[in-house]
Design a protein around this motif. Structure first.
Motif, PDB file in Angstrom:
ATOM      1  N   ALA A  26      50.994   7.312  15.245  1.00 49.25           N
ATOM      2  CA  ALA A  26      49.975   6.661  14.425  1.00 49.25           C
ATOM      3  C   ALA A  26      49.264   7.599  13.466  1.00 49.25           C
ATOM      4  O   ALA A  26      48.628   7.152  12.525  1.00 49.25           O
ATOM      5  CB  ALA A  26      48.936   5.982  15.332  1.00 49.25           C
ATOM      6  N   PRO A 122      46.342   0.316   8.260  1.00 51.38           N
ATOM      7  CA  PRO A 122      47.262  -0.827   8.145  1.00 51.38           C
ATOM      8  C   PRO A 122      46.844  -1.819   7.063  1.00 51.38           C
ATOM      9  O   PRO A 122      47.693  -2.408   6.387  1.00 51.38           O
ATOM     10  CB  PRO A 122      47.182  -1.477   9.531  1.00 51.38           C
ATOM     11  CG  PRO A 122      46.681  -0.402  10.438  1.00 51.38           C
ATOM     12  CD  PRO A 122      45.763   0.427   9.600  1.00 51.38           C
ATOM     13  N   TYR A 123      45.532  -2.019   6.907  1.00 48.84           N
ATOM     14  CA  TYR A 123      45.045  -2.968   5.906  1.00 48.84           C
ATOM     15  C   TYR A 123      45.283  -2.437   4.494  1.00 48.84           C
ATOM     16  O   TYR A 123      45.599  -3.204   3.574  1.00 48.84           O
ATOM     17  CB  TYR A 123      43.563  -3.252   6.137  1.00 48.84           C
ATOM     18  CG  TYR A 123      43.281  -3.732   7.535  1.00 48.84           C
ATOM     19  CD1 TYR A 123      43.582  -5.033   7.924  1.00 48.84           C
ATOM     20  CD2 TYR A 123      42.747  -2.872   8.485  1.00 48.84           C
ATOM     21  CE1 TYR A 123      43.342  -5.475   9.216  1.00 48.84           C
ATOM     22  CE2 TYR A 123      42.501  -3.304   9.785  1.00 48.84           C
ATOM     23  CZ  TYR A 123      42.809  -4.603  10.142  1.00 48.84           C
ATOM     24  OH  TYR A 123      42.582  -5.023  11.421  1.00 48.84           O
ATOM     25  N   GLU A 232      51.971   0.706  17.910  1.00 46.85           N
ATOM     26  CA  GLU A 232      51.193   1.677  17.137  1.00 46.85           C
ATOM     27  C   GLU A 232      49.705   1.354  17.177  1.00 46.85           C
ATOM     28  O   GLU A 232      48.866   2.257  17.255  1.00 46.85           O
ATOM     29  CB  GLU A 232      51.694   1.685  15.690  1.00 46.85           C
ATOM     30  CG  GLU A 232      50.908   2.610  14.777  1.00 46.85           C
ATOM     31  CD  GLU A 232      51.437   2.586  13.356  1.00 46.85           C
ATOM     32  OE1 GLU A 232      50.613   2.666  12.433  1.00 46.85           O
ATOM     33  OE2 GLU A 232      52.666   2.477  13.184  1.00 46.85           O
ATOM     34  N   ASN A 233      49.372   0.081  17.137  1.00 49.18           N
ATOM     35  CA  ASN A 233      47.965  -0.306  17.079  1.00 49.18           C
ATOM     36  C   ASN A 233      47.191   0.125  18.315  1.00 49.18           C
ATOM     37  O   ASN A 233      45.988   0.389  18.245  1.00 49.18           O
ATOM     38  CB  ASN A 233      47.831  -1.818  16.890  1.00 49.18           C
ATOM     39  CG  ASN A 233      48.054  -2.230  15.446  1.00 49.18           C
ATOM     40  OD1 ASN A 233      47.941  -1.406  14.540  1.00 49.18           O
ATOM     41  ND2 ASN A 233      48.395  -3.481  15.234  1.00 49.18           N
ATOM     42  N   ARG A 236      46.416   3.721  17.740  1.00 50.92           N
ATOM     43  CA  ARG A 236      45.542   3.835  16.572  1.00 50.92           C
ATOM     44  C   ARG A 236      44.097   3.501  16.940  1.00 50.92           C
ATOM     45  O   ARG A 236      43.171   4.248  16.628  1.00 50.92           O
ATOM     46  CB  ARG A 236      46.024   2.911  15.448  1.00 50.92           C
ATOM     47  CG  ARG A 236      45.134   2.955  14.194  1.00 50.92           C
ATOM     48  CD  ARG A 236      45.640   1.984  13.137  1.00 50.92           C
ATOM     49  NE  ARG A 236      46.978   2.325  12.716  1.00 50.92           N
ATOM     50  CZ  ARG A 236      47.242   3.248  11.794  1.00 50.92           C
ATOM     51  NH1 ARG A 236      46.256   3.927  11.229  1.00 50.92           N
ATOM     52  NH2 ARG A 236      48.477   3.501  11.445  1.00 50.92           N
ATOM     53  N   TRP A 237      43.895   2.388  17.640  1.00 49.47           N
ATOM     54  CA  TRP A 237      42.531   1.969  17.943  1.00 49.47           C
ATOM     55  C   TRP A 237      41.893   2.831  19.016  1.00 49.47           C
ATOM     56  O   TRP A 237      40.668   2.988  19.047  1.00 49.47           O
ATOM     57  CB  TRP A 237      42.504   0.486  18.321  1.00 49.47           C
ATOM     58  CG  TRP A 237      42.663  -0.365  17.101  1.00 49.47           C
ATOM     59  CD1 TRP A 237      43.758  -1.058  16.717  1.00 49.47           C
ATOM     60  CD2 TRP A 237      41.694  -0.554  16.064  1.00 49.47           C
ATOM     61  NE1 TRP A 237      43.545  -1.681  15.514  1.00 49.47           N
ATOM     62  CE2 TRP A 237      42.290  -1.399  15.085  1.00 49.47           C
ATOM     63  CE3 TRP A 237      40.388  -0.104  15.868  1.00 49.47           C
ATOM     64  CZ2 TRP A 237      41.607  -1.793  13.936  1.00 49.47           C
ATOM     65  CZ3 TRP A 237      39.719  -0.501  14.723  1.00 49.47           C
ATOM     66  CH2 TRP A 237      40.326  -1.330  13.774  1.00 49.47           C
TER      67      TRP A 237
END
Length: 253
Positions: A26, A122-123, A232-233, A236-237
């Motif tokens: 990430a 991601p956004y 991945e999220n 990432r978070w």
């Protein structure tokens, strides 16, 4: 770190492995190593410069692994690497010449900024869309932006890769795979400058570097293998939450 306990060394080993894996999956693994160094007793400035140097082997691995994607980008590589190196020199000099109180005041904001960039990554990609490989780069904007990113990397460096890929995706027209490879090379360039300057002039904890440098490299290799299986999220978070927590902690202490 001289005379560190076995528990502290094991803690840093684990932090290096996880950070290397996070970088592979990430990005933003340096945001894990920085608080780990604070936890074993380093002050923020020493933790920052030690973290910067310890990340260098991981960037070498990224560049070697992406060497195929770097082909046929010679002009873009020369221009962006040059300004990234100059920016990193400026950032390193600012870190060394400004009073330590300035870094102590600025670093919480930098940690929080890096964490927000991780969250927005991601956004930003969805907003940018797929770059058109045939269109020319926006060089007049790209080079100053890479210079500023290099200065950020020389001064702090947390989540530099996230900042660079956002800049490249916005201002350089190519496939994301090739731009991601260039991001790794620019990170290596900025890190190499910090290794040279901080190695000579900054309060680097070489014991911590000796522990972290190989483990970030191994972690990156392992992370690349597990990246196919782990969302991945999730990572990432976790990094975003930890980074925000560290930033707020530094802000209130």
């Amino acid at each position: 770190m001289v005379g560190a306990s076995p528990g502290q060394l094991v803690f840093l080993l684990a932090a290096g492995l996880v950070a290397g894996a996070v970088n592979a999956v990430a990005g933003g693994g340096s945001l894990l190593v920085f608080p780990a160094l604070l936890a074993v007793g380093l002050n923020p400035l020493a933790a920052n410069v030690t973290n910067s140097i310890a990340q260098w082997p991981g960037y070498v691995g990224i560049v070697v692994g992406n060497r195929r994607e770097l082909r046929e980008q010679r002009r873009r590589i020369v221009l962006t690497c040059l300004v990234a190196a100059l920016g990193s020199v400026v950032g390193c000099i600012l870190l060394l010449v400004l009073p330590g109180s300035v870094f102590d005041a600025v670093v919480p904001a930098l940690v929080i900024l890096a964490s927000v960039l991780m969250a927005l990554g991601p956004y930003l990609k969805r907003w940018i869309g797929t770059p058109d490989p045939e269109a020319p780069d926006r060089t007049a904007w790209l080079l100053p932006a890479v210079f500023l990113a290099g200065a950020y990397g020389g001064y702090f460096g947390g989540a530099l890769g996230v900042l660079l890929i956002s800049v490249l995706s916005l201002l350089a027209n190519d496939t994301l795979v090739r731009l991601n490879a260039l991001k790794g090379l620019l990170s290596l360039v900025a890190a190499t400058v910090t290794v040279v300057i901080f190695g000579l002039r900054a309060p680097v904890d070489w014991t911590a570097v000796a522990v972290l440098a190989p483990t970030t490299l191994v972690g990156g290799y392992l992370g690349a293998r597990i990246a196919r299986r782990m969302p991945e999220n999730v990572l990432r978070w976790c990094v975003v939450a930890l980074g925000l927590a560290v930033g707020v902690y530094l802000l209130v202490t």
